[in-house]
Design an enzyme around this catalytic site. Sequence first.
Site, PDB file in Angstrom:
ATOM      1  N   GLU A 239      78.923  33.890  58.463  1.00  0.00           N
ATOM      2  CA  GLU A 239      78.448  35.247  58.706  1.00  0.00           C
ATOM      3  C   GLU A 239      79.610  36.228  58.801  1.00  0.00           C
ATOM      4  O   GLU A 239      79.575  37.320  58.222  1.00  0.00           O
ATOM      5  CB  GLU A 239      77.634  35.250  60.004  1.00  0.00           C
ATOM      6  CG  GLU A 239      76.879  36.518  60.290  1.00  0.00           C
ATOM      7  CD  GLU A 239      76.006  36.362  61.519  1.00  0.00           C
ATOM      8  OE1 GLU A 239      74.775  36.303  61.358  1.00  0.00           O
ATOM      9  OE2 GLU A 239      76.555  36.292  62.643  1.00  0.00           O
ATOM     10  N   ARG A 265      88.033  70.114  44.891  1.00  0.00           N
ATOM     11  CA  ARG A 265      87.742  71.135  45.896  1.00  0.00           C
ATOM     12  C   ARG A 265      89.018  71.893  46.267  1.00  0.00           C
ATOM     13  O   ARG A 265      90.033  71.272  46.602  1.00  0.00           O
ATOM     14  CB  ARG A 265      87.162  70.458  47.140  1.00  0.00           C
ATOM     15  CG  ARG A 265      86.933  71.360  48.337  1.00  0.00           C
ATOM     16  CD  ARG A 265      85.681  72.177  48.203  1.00  0.00           C
ATOM     17  NE  ARG A 265      85.323  72.817  49.466  1.00  0.00           N
ATOM     18  CZ  ARG A 265      84.397  73.733  49.592  1.00  0.00           C
ATOM     19  NH1 ARG A 265      83.720  74.133  48.532  1.00  0.00           N
ATOM     20  NH2 ARG A 265      84.121  74.275  50.760  1.00  0.00           N
ATOM     21  N   GLN A 276      98.567  67.312  53.490  1.00  0.00           N
ATOM     22  CA  GLN A 276      99.050  66.002  53.926  1.00  0.00           C
ATOM     23  C   GLN A 276      98.055  65.298  54.839  1.00  0.00           C
ATOM     24  O   GLN A 276      97.872  64.071  54.751  1.00  0.00           O
ATOM     25  CB  GLN A 276     100.393  66.157  54.637  1.00  0.00           C
ATOM     26  CG  GLN A 276     101.106  64.834  54.881  1.00  0.00           C
ATOM     27  CD  GLN A 276     102.457  65.042  55.533  1.00  0.00           C
ATOM     28  OE1 GLN A 276     102.532  65.483  56.676  1.00  0.00           O
ATOM     29  NE2 GLN A 276     103.526  64.747  54.805  1.00  0.00           N
TER      30      GLN A 276
END
Length: 375
Positions: A239, A265, A276
Amino acid sequence: MNTSMTKEQELYRQEIIDFSHNVLNQKGTLETFIPHIWNQVSEFGLYGITVGEEYGGLGESYTTAAHVFEALGYGCMNNGLIFAINNHIWVALNLIYLYGTQLLKEKYLSSMIKGKKIGAIAITEPEAGTDALNMSTIAVEKPGYYLLNGCKTFISNAPIADIFVVFAVNQFEPVKKITAFIVEKSMTGVSIGPEIEKMGLGGCPTAELILKDCKVPKENILGTRDAGKQILLSALEWERCFEFVPNIGTMQRIMEKCIEHVNTRKQFGKSLGENQSIAHKIAEMKIGIELSKNMLYKITGLMDEGKSAYLDTCIFKYYVSSRYISTCREAIQIFGGYGYTKEYDYERELRDAIASSIYSGTNEMQLNTIYNLIY
């Protein structure tokens, strides 16, 4: 350790990505379980990926399976469905394949590989969550069968499962011993509680499994009568590896979307990526992905050699879940107000991701386990 892919693994990867885009990402299905989509995954052949061909599986290595499930996380946006698939394969079907008698393998594997029967594992109890070995579900031995009484909670796949791997303690034993049983939903004394509404992972239905004088034949013991603890720990190892493999692919997909966004953008006359503070967020995502991969393929290499990777899977679970959550959180920050809207899906990704620090043992418990194993 080699993290590169063979040509066959590259083919598998592209096929699962294409399949995810064409079948699994249907609008309006990303937060719910859809039976016909489950059946399409079965037709694709995913459920029996590491099971031997004699039982209808593909017989692939665990390393190949890791490449496939990393690709599934990259291609499929229904994180709950992936979680349901992983529970079905790694802690139900896989345990029967590894520890079941020939009778149990012949009885269950074919129908589970074909997706006709869905599997689940039942460990957690209301008073025994992280402390799984302190369970109170009781198994009373009778001539030819056992009677099981108890309640298992937060059981992934419970509302849809047909076959449960259930762990119970033997009553009247001087030393508590755990036994693993294969319990069918159709058996007398089995009932499923109402579905639990969760913050995320809606594609994986969750509920209580209630056992009241549930009569289980002795031939449905998984492994030996006293091997339950070993099987439980083995289940946690599987798991803590494979339930977190898809998260790496998801992180890769989210990082690529963030890179695309910051390069297009513009704010204050320059692209977001030229800031940065934004660049560092994406660099941290890449670090998380690469180190997660390095740990993953070390683990699957050990598994393919038949060796234990218990400590490594604890570290892997802790690290990947932490990075997964931070990647989703930073994606929202990078997208700003858009990231906070449902339209852009990152709020759903974060809701799905948060559970990863809880299931398979909380991250706090992983740190305790790691310390105890190296102390």
